[in-house]
Write a protein that holds these residues in place. Structure first.
Motif: not given
Length: 151
Positions: A98-99, A102-103, A106, A110, A112-114, A123, A126
């Motif tokens: 997921r992380q 995200e990097v 996106f 933008e 996105h789900s979190e 959140p 990392t």
């Protein structure tokens, strides 16, 4: 149909892991299980996957000890799928994917789900890998020791 290469006897932990959960449907099923999906229909609606593919992946995840099939919690005749301890140990893998996504996939603005801490609603930080003495490690700080088949 092409026969799939198996890695279940490899001396590499990454290869054996990919053998168990390495297709995208299986990882997305595990993600949905972490998000609370338990029934076949919930997985099917969330993923939009064909029923025969979902059936095959769920069976493989149960056979691999990642999910258990249990009687429905509401007492109905249905079954539900729940993560086993082995399945729950995939949490860090799902968070890391997921992380990473995200990097790399996106734009900064933008949506996105979190994934957030359920207690504080913030959140997650990392994920990091640390040495035994607490130093943060990166790919240049580690080396793989191969197994010597000669013993």
């Amino acid at each position: 149909m092409v026969k799939r290469t198996r890695f279940n006897e490899s001396d590499c932990p990454v290869a054996r892991s990919v053998d168990a959960i390495g297709d995208w449907w299986s990882l997305l099923i595990v993600r949905d299980a972490f998000d609370g999906s338990r029934r076949f229909g919930e997985f099917q609606r969330s993923l939009g996957v064909a029923k025969n593919i979902l059936t095959t992946r769920l069976r493989a995840l149960v056979a691999g000890g990642i999910l258990d099939m249990v009687p429905a919690s509401d007492g109905s005749a249905y079954h539900e799928y729940v993560l086993t301890p082995k399945g729950k140990d995939l949490f860090h893998v799902i968070v890391a994917l997921r992380q990473w996504g995200e990097v790399h996939f996106f734009e900064p603005d933008e949506p996105h789900s979190e994934l957030v801490d359920s207690r504080h609603g913030r959140p997650l930080p990392t994920l990091e890998v640390h040495s035994a003495d607490g130093r943060q490690l990166g790919p240049d700080d580690t080396v793989v020791h191969k197994v010597d088949p000669a013993g």
